[in-house]
Enzyme design. Sequence first.
Site, PDB file in Angstrom:
ATOM      1  CG  ASN A   1      -6.689  -0.822   1.771  1.00 38.14           C
ATOM      2  OD1 ASN A   1      -6.028  -0.492   0.787  1.00 38.14           O
ATOM      3  ND2 ASN A   1      -6.146  -1.262   2.886  1.00 38.14           N
TER       4      ASN A   1
ATOM      5  CB  CYS B   1      -0.942  -0.006   1.197  1.00 30.75           C
ATOM      6  SG  CYS B   1      -1.974  -1.470   1.249  1.00 30.75           S
TER       7      CYS B   1
ATOM      8  CG  HIS C   1      -3.161   3.323   2.286  1.00 28.10           C
ATOM      9  ND1 HIS C   1      -3.849   2.968   1.146  1.00 28.10           N
ATOM     10  CD2 HIS C   1      -3.080   2.197   3.046  1.00 28.10           C
ATOM     11  CE1 HIS C   1      -4.175   1.680   1.218  1.00 28.10           C
ATOM     12  NE2 HIS C   1      -3.724   1.200   2.364  1.00 28.10           N
TER      13      HIS C   1
END
Length: 329
Positions: A286, A114, A256
Amino acid sequence: MGIINTQLIGTGSCIPDLVLTNEMLEQMVDTSDEWIVQRTGVRERRIAKNTHTWELALGAARNALADAQIGADELDMILVSTCTPDYNTPNTASVLQNELGARQIGAIDVNNACTGFISATDIADSYIKAGKARTVLVVSAETLHRVVDYTDRSTCILFGDGAAAAVYRATDDRQIGIQSTFIAADGAGADDLYMQALPVEDPFAAERPVDPKARFLKMKGAAVVRFTARAVPLAIDTALQRAGIDAEAIDWVVPHQANLRILDVIARRYHLPKEKIYVNLDRYGNTSSASVPICLDEMRKNGLLHAGQTIVCTGFGGGLTYGAFVLKL
Ligand code: COA
């Protein structure tokens, strides 16, 4: 040589049409819309059914080039961040080089989970500031549904698919562009968030059984929350310090999009109103490395970004990896 900074000149995204809502997940696992919204903030996510990661990447890349008003022939380097590639080789960046009709330039995939967009931006910035590239395309593309176990209620509620890209170009205007970057990894936490690629096995065994669930993403949710609460402030502090910028100067934090709790940590720590922390995880969940550039593209298209603003982007995830950069528009 007048090259001194790295300017963001275009963004683009590619968001799959298929919407997976919390109500749909209620039919698949023992969960509820209320639980998911309260604990994660996610209401729906997108699924790129029957779609390759490179196809999402290509859509995002084309949109970013159009936004930057440049042709693929002007690129000096292509960087793709993904933890869900279609192939171990060729890498996704090489596929894009061909599909975009770019010159035969460097084309590298970055696997940094990520944190991938932050890391790829750090590399793009380094190449530009070293004078080794003038224009760099960074694409972050993920098809996480391929590694999500839709019988595991603790992970399947969180993740979604998507892609977005950024075009960076050298500028000799010292006032704008990337002011600092910071990336790091804490491999001691590798087991907290991982997905297996190639199995370790006896190549000469009569049978080489493959566990269909082996590739699925495994996560210790609480451990990851603890990690992010420590790592994200460290990343932002370091990037601000390197840029010589105080937290009061921040116009936007673009984190993020992993969990709501980290947004609270950022707001409290930097005395920022929540309105200055961009959030779209309610709509996309996500999307791993794609989440930060999806936010940037959405913010540009919605007129939230203006010349003179100072933006802090931050990422964290598997590795465990983390990082941040400061960008002056
Ligand atoms: N629906 C209903 N109940 C669920 C559930 C779901 N989708 N998922 C888990 N539960 C249950 C658990 O089974 C557990 O039940 P038990 O107490 O009877 O065992 C209970 O809810 C609490 O589970 P827990 O894992 O402690 O929940 P949590 O408060 O830590 O929330 C996350 C779980 C995943 C939302 C949270 O850990 C989180 O946000 N983690 C970080 C995720 C992240 O950022 N990952 C990516 C980083 S890049």
